[in-house]
Design an enzyme around this catalytic site. Structure first.
Site, mmCIF file in Angstrom:
data_model
loop_
_atom_site.group_PDB
_atom_site.id
_atom_site.type_symbol
_atom_site.label_atom_id
_atom_site.label_comp_id
_atom_site.label_asym_id
_atom_site.label_seq_id
_atom_site.Cartn_x
_atom_site.Cartn_y
_atom_site.Cartn_z
ATOM 1 N N TYR A 171 -11.058 -18.755 8.118
ATOM 2 C CA TYR A 171 -11.248 -18.247 9.471
ATOM 3 C C TYR A 171 -12.136 -17.003 9.439
ATOM 4 O O TYR A 171 -11.719 -15.912 9.813
ATOM 5 C CB TYR A 171 -9.873 -17.945 10.070
ATOM 6 C CG TYR A 171 -9.839 -17.586 11.540
ATOM 7 C CD1 TYR A 171 -10.847 -17.973 12.414
ATOM 8 C CD2 TYR A 171 -8.771 -16.869 12.041
ATOM 9 C CE1 TYR A 171 -10.790 -17.644 13.756
ATOM 10 C CE2 TYR A 171 -8.688 -16.537 13.381
ATOM 11 C CZ TYR A 171 -9.710 -16.913 14.234
ATOM 12 O OH TYR A 171 -9.643 -16.571 15.571
ATOM 13 N N LEU A 213 -7.770 -8.957 -6.579
ATOM 14 C CA LEU A 213 -6.901 -8.784 -5.423
ATOM 15 C C LEU A 213 -7.692 -9.140 -4.172
ATOM 16 O O LEU A 213 -8.794 -8.625 -3.950
ATOM 17 C CB LEU A 213 -6.430 -7.327 -5.322
ATOM 18 C CG LEU A 213 -5.650 -6.967 -4.044
ATOM 19 C CD1 LEU A 213 -4.291 -7.666 -4.026
ATOM 20 C CD2 LEU A 213 -5.480 -5.453 -3.912
ATOM 21 N N SER A 244 0.819 -12.348 7.565
ATOM 22 C CA SER A 244 1.134 -13.543 8.351
ATOM 23 C C SER A 244 2.112 -14.433 7.600
ATOM 24 O O SER A 244 1.824 -14.906 6.495
ATOM 25 C CB SER A 244 -0.149 -14.326 8.649
ATOM 26 O OG SER A 244 0.157 -15.636 9.086
ATOM 27 N N CYS A 269 -17.684 -14.896 21.461
ATOM 28 C CA CYS A 269 -18.010 -14.342 20.141
ATOM 29 C C CYS A 269 -19.353 -14.868 19.654
ATOM 30 O O CYS A 269 -20.169 -14.108 19.110
ATOM 31 C CB CYS A 269 -16.912 -14.685 19.145
ATOM 32 S SG CYS A 269 -15.397 -13.735 19.374
#
Length: 393
Positions: A133, A169, A196, A356
């Site tokens: 995303y 990471l 999330s 967007c």
């Protein structure tokens, strides 16, 4: 009568393409020269004060509720308004009085979950197989969305020039595709961080399916809680969520978790000339707590964090194309979205994706990749960018 006249004057200066506007009294007026490319129907009068104070929120809600109907290309209509000098959409006083938005760890958790925990099923309808995303990277004009998203992951990792066996990471790891590619193709020990719960569960499931236990780890925690050190840090579409007041802390945290001479690739939405700041519609309905900084803001924080800028690449047109494909995918599933989430939600996401795309098309926002290194000595990177593209062949 005076307000109606002022209303018409406002819209007559709003766009740089011919637009036909049908008002709530049934009268239609055409603004601009030529045959209208887009038709706007105002089903209900919107107070002029509201239109000029927070236009994106007021118009966005009216569109969600079916009080505004658009015939034609909505993306082009919005891009036209952004291009038009003096448009009420580009002179939004809300940004001049930017409110402080708190970003404690608990508040950040709530903001992230309100957007990403809509449900994996929803995002799977239109994101594609990679479940990425963020801006894709189109190496070739005919790249599919899935290919372009994998191109982006490779582009990020190739820029780091990582060595197998070292630790990476990923701050804001989404549904985990970058982690999987880092482990499977680059031989890295990859750790992801997300707030999330939906993304966490999805990534955990994929780790088991792919047999990557011991090679990929995902943590359901705030990035500020990370204590270990890593050779490489990636963070894609994350700094837009941390808030204006936490940007300095964010880049300092990237510096702190890197080993000496470690490298980071930070990818996110920004503005070259001015930041999008906080948009009231986006903040209320799409990204609570979000803030889009300028390039200058980020570079200031990067310098304060004692990080070295090794490379900076804009990908604006790539994100416009990504969004246009997402919207095309989304149009195919609108009936399903309406059934499961309701008409206003369906229209909200339709508007969001097209708005967007229009913002990137008009150039008022961009997306940047910052390649950063941590002092004290040489970076270990080649002297030119050639290595990136050689690795991508």
């Amino acid at each position: 009568m005076l307000e109606k006249t002022l209303y018409r004057q406002l819209l007559s200066r709003a766009f740089d393409i011919p637009v036909a506007v049908t008002y709530w009294d049934g009268k239609t007026e055409t603004y601009g020269t030529g045959i209208p490319e887009v038709k706007v129907s105002l089903k209900k009068e919107i107070p002029l004060r509201a239109m000029t104070s927070q236009p994106t929120l007021v118009l966005g809600e009216a569109y969600m509720n079916g009080e505004i109907e658009i015939t034609g290309n909505l993306q082009e209509l919005i891009a036209s308004a952004y291009r038009q000098a003096g448009s009420f959409l580009t002179n939004n006083p809300f940004l001049k009085h930017l409110p402080k938005i708190s970003h404690s760890e608990k508040e950040s958790e709530h903001d992230v979950q309100s957007h990403y925990d809509i449900g994996n099923d929803f995002y799977q309808l239109w994101l594609g197989k990679t479940m990425i995303y963020s801006c894709a990277y189109f190496e070739h004009a005919d790249d599919s969305l899935d290919q372009a998203q994998l191109n982006k992951v490779h582009h990020i990792l190739n820029k780091l020039k990582p060595e197998p066996g070292k630790k990476l990471l990923d701050i804001g790891s989404g549904w985990g595709t970058l982690l999987f590619v880092a482990a499977e193709e680059f031989g890295l020990e990859a750790t992801g961080v997300t707030l999330s719960e939906e993304q966490y569960r999805y990534t955990q499931q994929k780790i088991k399916e792919k047999g990557l236990e011991g090679k990929v780890t995902v943590l359901l925690t705030d990035y500020r809680e990370i204590k270990k050190h890593y050779d490489y840090v990636t963070s894609v579409g994350m700094f837009e969520h941390v808030g204006k007041e936490n940007l300095e802390l964010y880049f300092k945290k990237v510096q702190k978790v890197l080993v000496p001479n470690g490298r980071a690739l930070i990818h996110g939405i920004t503005g070259q000339h001015q930041g999008a700041g906080v948009d009231p519609f986006m903040n209320k309905y799409i990204f609570p707590g979000g803030y889009i900084p300028t390039v200058a803001e980020n570079l200031t924080h990067i310098m304060k964090a004692d990080l070295q800028l090794s490379d900076l690449e804009p990908l604006r047109r790539h994100y416009q194309k990504t969004l246009e494909i997402w919207y095309k995918n989304y149009t195919r599933v609108i009936p399903q979205v309406k059934k499961e989430y309701g008409e206003p939600f369906s229209r909200m996401w339709s508007l969001y994706l097209q708005a967007c795309a229009a913002s990137f098309e008009a150039g008022n926002i961009d997306v940047m990749q910052y390649l950063l290194t941590k002092a004290p000595s040489g970076t270990g990177l080649p002297m030119t960018r050639k290595y990136i593209y050689q690795l991508e062949k």
